[in-house]
Design a protein around this motif. Sequence first.
Motif, PDB file in Angstrom:
ATOM      1  N   ALA A  58       0.837  -1.219   0.000  1.00  0.00           N
ATOM      2  CA  ALA A  58       0.000   0.000   0.000  1.00  0.00           C
ATOM      3  C   ALA A  58       0.867   1.262   0.000  1.00  0.00           C
ATOM      4  O   ALA A  58       0.357   2.373   0.148  1.00  0.00           O
ATOM      5  CB  ALA A  58      -0.921  -0.014   1.223  1.00  0.00           C
ATOM      6  N   GLY A  59       2.199   1.066  -0.117  1.00  0.00           N
ATOM      7  CA  GLY A  59       3.102   2.212  -0.169  1.00  0.00           C
ATOM      8  C   GLY A  59       3.281   2.926   1.158  1.00  0.00           C
ATOM      9  O   GLY A  59       3.575   4.129   1.207  1.00  0.00           O
ATOM     10  N   ILE A  60       3.082   2.183   2.240  1.00  0.00           N
ATOM     11  CA  ILE A  60       3.199   2.782   3.576  1.00  0.00           C
ATOM     12  C   ILE A  60       4.554   2.415   4.164  1.00  0.00           C
ATOM     13  O   ILE A  60       4.985   1.258   4.098  1.00  0.00           O
ATOM     14  CB  ILE A  60       2.074   2.261   4.502  1.00  0.00           C
ATOM     15  N   GLU A  61       5.201   3.409   4.790  1.00  0.00           N
ATOM     16  CA  GLU A  61       6.504   3.180   5.405  1.00  0.00           C
ATOM     17  C   GLU A  61       6.381   2.155   6.536  1.00  0.00           C
ATOM     18  O   GLU A  61       5.412   2.179   7.306  1.00  0.00           O
ATOM     19  CB  GLU A  61       7.035   4.502   5.984  1.00  0.00           C
ATOM     20  N   THR A  62       7.352   1.239   6.618  1.00  0.00           N
ATOM     21  CA  THR A  62       7.316   0.223   7.678  1.00  0.00           C
ATOM     22  C   THR A  62       8.596   0.279   8.516  1.00  0.00           C
ATOM     23  O   THR A  62       9.627   0.780   8.057  1.00  0.00           O
ATOM     24  CB  THR A  62       7.224  -1.191   7.070  1.00  0.00           C
ATOM     25  N   LYS A  63       8.486  -0.225   9.738  1.00  0.00           N
ATOM     26  CA  LYS A  63       9.655  -0.284  10.617  1.00  0.00           C
ATOM     27  C   LYS A  63       9.507  -1.535  11.471  1.00  0.00           C
ATOM     28  O   LYS A  63       8.496  -1.681  12.188  1.00  0.00           O
ATOM     29  CB  LYS A  63       9.671   0.975  11.497  1.00  0.00           C
ATOM     30  N   ALA A  64      10.493  -2.428  11.406  1.00  0.00           N
ATOM     31  CA  ALA A  64      10.482  -3.622  12.273  1.00  0.00           C
ATOM     32  C   ALA A  64      11.399  -3.355  13.461  1.00  0.00           C
ATOM     33  O   ALA A  64      12.542  -2.920  13.291  1.00  0.00           O
ATOM     34  CB  ALA A  64      10.958  -4.836  11.489  1.00  0.00           C
ATOM     35  N   VAL A  65      10.872  -3.579  14.647  1.00  0.00           N
ATOM     36  CA  VAL A  65      11.660  -3.411  15.878  1.00  0.00           C
ATOM     37  C   VAL A  65      11.594  -4.751  16.596  1.00  0.00           C
ATOM     38  O   VAL A  65      10.629  -5.046  17.308  1.00  0.00           O
ATOM     39  CB  VAL A  65      11.086  -2.287  16.757  1.00  0.00           C
ATOM     40  N   ALA A  66      12.609  -5.582  16.369  1.00  0.00           N
ATOM     41  CA  ALA A  66      12.572  -6.960  16.890  1.00  0.00           C
ATOM     42  C   ALA A  66      13.317  -7.038  18.218  1.00  0.00           C
ATOM     43  O   ALA A  66      14.437  -6.533  18.344  1.00  0.00           O
ATOM     44  CB  ALA A  66      13.220  -7.910  15.888  1.00  0.00           C
ATOM     45  N   ARG A  67      12.725  -7.667  19.176  1.00  0.00           N
ATOM     46  CA  ARG A  67      13.292  -7.757  20.542  1.00  0.00           C
ATOM     47  C   ARG A  67      14.702  -8.334  20.502  1.00  0.00           C
ATOM     48  O   ARG A  67      15.580  -7.882  21.239  1.00  0.00           O
ATOM     49  CB  ARG A  67      12.375  -8.642  21.395  1.00  0.00           C
ATOM     50  N   THR A  68      14.911  -9.305  19.569  1.00  0.00           N
ATOM     51  CA  THR A  68      16.218 -10.000  19.522  1.00  0.00           C
ATOM     52  C   THR A  68      17.336  -9.063  19.056  1.00  0.00           C
ATOM     53  O   THR A  68      18.510  -9.377  19.202  1.00  0.00           O
ATOM     54  CB  THR A  68      16.141 -11.193  18.549  1.00  0.00           C
ATOM     55  N   ASP A  69      16.982  -7.919  18.485  1.00  0.00           N
ATOM     56  CA  ASP A  69      18.022  -6.980  18.023  1.00  0.00           C
ATOM     57  C   ASP A  69      18.517  -6.068  19.140  1.00  0.00           C
ATOM     58  O   ASP A  69      19.381  -5.208  18.911  1.00  0.00           O
ATOM     59  CB  ASP A  69      17.472  -6.104  16.871  1.00  0.00           C
ATOM     60  N   TYR A  70      17.959  -6.240  20.356  1.00  0.00           N
ATOM     61  CA  TYR A  70      18.310  -5.314  21.449  1.00  0.00           C
ATOM     62  C   TYR A  70      18.797  -6.104  22.659  1.00  0.00           C
ATOM     63  O   TYR A  70      18.309  -7.206  22.923  1.00  0.00           O
ATOM     64  CB  TYR A  70      17.101  -4.435  21.803  1.00  0.00           C
TER      65      TYR A  70
END
Length: 209
Positions: A58-70
């Motif tokens: 749909a052309g919407i900006e996304t952001k993944a914030v994964a617990r394992t990356d912190y």
Amino acid sequence: MNTQPDDILKLAVMVSGGGTNLQAIIDSVADGRIHDTRIVRVISNKKDAYALERAKKAGIETKAVARTDYKDREEFDRALLAALDEAKPDLVVLAGFLVVLSKEIIRKYKGRIINIHPSLIPSFCGEGYYGLKVHEEALKRGVKVTGATVHFVDEGCDTGPIIMQKAVNVEPGDTPEILQKRVMEQAEWKILPETIDLIARGCIKTGDA
Ligand code: GRF
């Protein structure tokens, strides 16, 4: 930079799974059932959530914030807050988001976070009640009517002020999967867009009540 005219409601939608509620919002904005609204970011705690694909299509900006990356929960919570703040949303919509928001996020966005829950709160809600489990418990209890609820998010679990509810009949022979689909189709995908539209049109007040 805020490029939106003032009267556009900017949404950040937080997701963890398939994203059918997100899709209902996307479709309702596109066909005008939701007025004066733009989804400015979709945030997920799961990098592989299909909801992110729906947003991208749909052309919407996304952001993944994964617990394992912190390295720890505090850092993860700070990253979630930063992902929200960057988007500068007027309203945060939890659409199948399975992470408990930090108190800092809830306080900073007090009165501007809504959640969709697949039962008629106060039934079948609270700790551990999400997804299919909600419908399994409704069938186990033998209720004849269930449904969905949109509510403001406070520091409890499914305890914030109720905004809208819609009842759905339980049918003989229902399995949790069949019931879940009926509640989504007949209730969730209707009352979540409807609530957002009422907020966008100023019919429901948000912010510090
Ligand atoms: C829905 O049943 C919703 O009520 C619950 O989680 C599920 C998410 O579904 N919070 P989807 O990701 O919107 O398809």
